[in-house]
Design a protein around this motif. Structure first.
Motif, mmCIF file in Angstrom:
data_model
loop_
_atom_site.group_PDB
_atom_site.id
_atom_site.type_symbol
_atom_site.label_atom_id
_atom_site.label_comp_id
_atom_site.label_asym_id
_atom_site.label_seq_id
_atom_site.Cartn_x
_atom_site.Cartn_y
_atom_site.Cartn_z
ATOM 1 N N LYS B 201 -4.361 7.751 -25.454
ATOM 2 C CA LYS B 201 -4.955 7.748 -24.114
ATOM 3 C C LYS B 201 -4.077 7.038 -23.097
ATOM 4 N N PHE B 202 -3.042 6.374 -23.599
ATOM 5 C CA PHE B 202 -2.225 5.555 -22.703
ATOM 6 C C PHE B 202 -1.018 6.311 -22.179
ATOM 7 N N ASN B 203 -0.739 6.076 -20.911
ATOM 8 C CA ASN B 203 0.463 6.642 -20.314
ATOM 9 C C ASN B 203 1.116 5.543 -19.469
ATOM 10 N N PRO B 204 2.406 5.309 -19.662
ATOM 11 C CA PRO B 204 3.063 4.238 -18.897
ATOM 12 C C PRO B 204 2.816 4.338 -17.391
ATOM 13 N N SER B 205 2.623 5.550 -16.900
ATOM 14 C CA SER B 205 2.387 5.695 -15.461
ATOM 15 C C SER B 205 1.063 5.060 -15.036
ATOM 16 N N ASP B 206 0.151 4.872 -16.003
ATOM 17 C CA ASP B 206 -1.121 4.207 -15.657
ATOM 18 C C ASP B 206 -0.846 2.815 -15.084
ATOM 19 N N ILE B 207 0.171 2.162 -15.630
ATOM 20 C CA ILE B 207 0.505 0.814 -15.128
ATOM 21 C C ILE B 207 1.204 0.912 -13.784
ATOM 22 N N THR B 208 2.118 1.877 -13.689
ATOM 23 C CA THR B 208 2.808 2.086 -12.411
ATOM 24 C C THR B 208 1.797 2.272 -11.277
ATOM 25 N N GLU B 209 0.770 3.051 -11.556
ATOM 26 C CA GLU B 209 -0.230 3.353 -10.523
ATOM 27 C C GLU B 209 -0.980 2.118 -10.042
ATOM 28 N N ARG B 210 -1.047 1.089 -10.894
ATOM 29 C CA ARG B 210 -1.781 -0.118 -10.495
ATOM 30 C C ARG B 210 -1.195 -0.756 -9.233
ATOM 31 N N ALA B 211 0.107 -0.556 -9.022
ATOM 32 C CA ALA B 211 0.745 -1.121 -7.839
ATOM 33 C C ALA B 211 0.236 -0.455 -6.553
ATOM 34 N N TYR B 212 -0.362 0.718 -6.719
ATOM 35 C CA TYR B 212 -0.851 1.457 -5.542
ATOM 36 C C TYR B 212 -2.357 1.251 -5.299
ATOM 37 N N TRP B 213 -2.917 0.266 -5.960
ATOM 38 C CA TRP B 213 -4.366 0.024 -5.885
ATOM 39 C C TRP B 213 -4.898 0.021 -4.442
ATOM 40 N N PRO B 214 -4.262 -0.770 -3.535
ATOM 41 C CA PRO B 214 -4.792 -0.787 -2.163
ATOM 42 C C PRO B 214 -4.737 0.589 -1.505
ATOM 43 N N GLU B 215 -3.672 1.329 -1.784
ATOM 44 C CA GLU B 215 -3.558 2.671 -1.204
ATOM 45 C C GLU B 215 -4.659 3.597 -1.759
ATOM 46 N N TYR B 216 -4.926 3.443 -3.057
ATOM 47 C CA TYR B 216 -6.003 4.260 -3.621
ATOM 48 C C TYR B 216 -7.352 3.878 -3.018
ATOM 49 N N GLN B 217 -7.545 2.587 -2.830
ATOM 50 C CA GLN B 217 -8.818 2.168 -2.223
ATOM 51 C C GLN B 217 -8.983 2.792 -0.843
ATOM 52 N N LYS B 218 -7.893 2.800 -0.105
ATOM 53 C CA LYS B 218 -7.922 3.379 1.232
ATOM 54 C C LYS B 218 -8.210 4.891 1.156
ATOM 55 N N ALA B 219 -7.559 5.530 0.195
ATOM 56 C CA ALA B 219 -7.756 6.977 0.048
ATOM 57 C C ALA B 219 -9.196 7.292 -0.380
ATOM 58 N N TYR B 220 -9.744 6.468 -1.272
ATOM 59 C CA TYR B 220 -11.148 6.657 -1.666
ATOM 60 C C TYR B 220 -12.077 6.411 -0.478
ATOM 61 N N GLN B 221 -11.728 5.405 0.316
ATOM 62 C CA GLN B 221 -12.563 5.127 1.489
ATOM 63 C C GLN B 221 -12.599 6.342 2.423
ATOM 64 N N ALA B 222 -11.437 6.952 2.604
ATOM 65 C CA ALA B 222 -11.382 8.134 3.476
ATOM 66 C C ALA B 222 -12.224 9.277 2.903
ATOM 67 N N VAL B 223 -12.181 9.419 1.586
ATOM 68 C CA VAL B 223 -13.010 10.444 0.936
ATOM 69 C C VAL B 223 -14.486 10.190 1.217
ATOM 70 N N LEU B 224 -14.911 8.955 1.041
ATOM 71 C CA LEU B 224 -16.327 8.638 1.263
ATOM 72 C C LEU B 224 -16.687 8.815 2.739
ATOM 73 N N ASP B 225 -15.777 8.383 3.609
ATOM 74 C CA ASP B 225 -16.073 8.469 5.043
ATOM 75 C C ASP B 225 -16.124 9.919 5.530
ATOM 76 N N ARG B 226 -15.320 10.775 4.925
ATOM 77 C CA ARG B 226 -15.159 12.110 5.498
ATOM 78 C C ARG B 226 -15.793 13.252 4.703
ATOM 79 N N THR B 227 -16.223 12.961 3.496
ATOM 80 C CA THR B 227 -16.805 14.063 2.700
ATOM 81 C C THR B 227 -18.166 13.702 2.116
ATOM 82 N N ASP B 228 -18.796 12.687 2.651
ATOM 83 C CA ASP B 228 -20.149 12.339 2.207
ATOM 84 C C ASP B 228 -21.127 13.110 3.086
#
Lengths: 281, 281
Positions: B201-228
């Motif tokens: 189940k593990f992929n090294p990129s899973d760790i790489t992606e952790r560095a983008y956490w704030p960007e993902y949060q922002k992207a999720y926020q936009a999803v909630l704001d614009r598609t709810d």
């Protein structure tokens, strides 16, 4: 092999010259544990099946090219749906490719009979389940002369060639023909007529088809005689006892999966390095 | 509503202006029963879900045109797979259309981003489950600039129009965004590195992606704001507690199915006549 089995299900149920007309549909080949023990065992063995299925899935996710295909055939009320719900229902839905084949659609009719079947073959790592299959094209089609005999006659060889191809490509094929007695079918159909939560499962044609019972037996016999192969063997499953049918199919799938001898895929990365990266992340 | 819920899950989890950055991922909105009770309730409510799903399936088999689509989104390890196994796994596989959407294939890339999604929409009577979805095309795609901003910007509206269309056609859409904390994700990734049965189940990129956490949060926020939307509302699911996440999604599906007010389809044949035919058969 679980206790209470005098021989494994895959041996006890092998078609191997079986005469459909002689089958005791209330028997429980290979198993002498009785209903209560059978139900207990089912719950226990479902966990074993679930782990084996997850290993197959894990292999598919990491480049493995194996898959398993369960083909269920049987007359109306034989219990195919119950197998799906109670046996396949015990494994992770992510790893299940389920397809049921009814009367062909207009689009499907414009293709060779194996076209729609090929479209639904399980991907690598998947447990495919066919509720009815290409065998309908030599069962209902033969019984009701839906195509000329010359056409359905050649299908047995076509099916064998098709199954050999997919077996060679890495799919373990488990074929199960479920049989209930004419009386047991009557009982089950009556239930569908007496319980409002089962009306939707009933179709008046189910009764009409009962008149063709001998023809269906003959057609099933031909299937067993002509498509029981080393690479895709038939199992003949007496199915008057639902608990037995479910337990037996669980065992057949366990045997098929165990034979693949899959273990958890090894790490394709440096574990220590990734742990260090994770700590720093 | 089951006991221990102070308000129903669909109300407690409604996105409705939720700030992703402020979410307590260890909370259990609407439920104050604790883990042990939560697990007991899950087993009990799974049976309720299973009957409701069978009614949906029965309707689909008798001409009904309703379906339900569960869309699961969440970062790696958020528990989407666990929802499929433990929630969807409790209903009949015959009535489940499961699809997971990874990196688009070469063929998929040659089509509009909604093409592969449309192909996997649930048929009438089916419970569709998307493990990831078209939202990846405004999440990972946005975070990593996989297409120009002008292109992903217009996707929010396209998604809304698409979802409105399928909702109007009879599909009840249940969207669930699962969130774990950065720490909880670390714990779960560590488990994948420490247990040989989880390496796959593990992929090294899973760790790489952790560095983008704030960007993902922002992207999720936009999803909630614009598609709810009214026709396809988002639910924000704190998912540090797996037992809670599973119980909550079970409740969301129960609510969605209950709202359809489906009963067992009536007989479309004369019961007495069919019983007579059966007796004579």
């Amino acid at each position: 092999m679980a206790k209470q089995w005098t021989e494994t299900a895959d041996i006890a149920l092998r078609a191997d010259g079986q005469r459909v007309a002689d089958l005791d549909t209330s028997s429980t080949p290979g198993f002498d544990g009785g209903k209560r023990l059978g139900k207990e065992l089912l719950a226990e063995r479902a966990l074993v099946l679930s782990v084996l299925q997850e290993k197959l899935f894990a292999h598919g996710r990491t480049g493995g090219q194996r898959s398993v295909l369960l083909i269920l055939q049987g007359m109306d009320t034989a219990g195919k749906g119950g197998i799906v719900r109670h046996v396949i229902g015990s494994v992770d839905p992510q790893g299940v490719d389920h397809a049921s084949f009814g009367v062909p659609t207009e689009l499907e009719k414009q293709h060779d009979f194996l076209w729609r079947i090929r479209n639904k073959l399980p991907a690598h790592g998947q447990l495919g389940v066919f509720d009815r299959s290409h065998y309908e094209d030599v069962l209902v089609v033969r019984v009701h002369d839906l195509v000329p005999q010359a056409e359905w006659e050649q299908r047995y060889d076509q099916i064998n060639a098709f199954e050999k191809e997919i077996a060679d490509a890495g799919t373990t094929i488990v074929k199960v023909a479920m049989f209930v007695s004419l009386d047991e079918q009557k009982k089950r159909l009556r239930e569908r007529l007496e319980r409002p939560d089962k009306y939707w499962k009933f179709n008046p044609s189910d009764i009409t088809e009962r008149a063709y019972w001998p023809e269906y037996q003959k057609a099933y016999q031909a299937v067993l005689d002509r498509t029981d192969t080393e690479y895709a063997p038939w199992h003949v499953l007496p199915s008057d006892n639902k608990w037995y049918a479910r337990l037996a199919v669980t065992e057949l799938l366990i045997a098929a999966l165990a034979q693949l001898e899959l273990d958890w895929p090894p790490a394709d990365f440096d574990i220590a390095e990734q742990l260090r990266r994770l700590d720093e992340s």
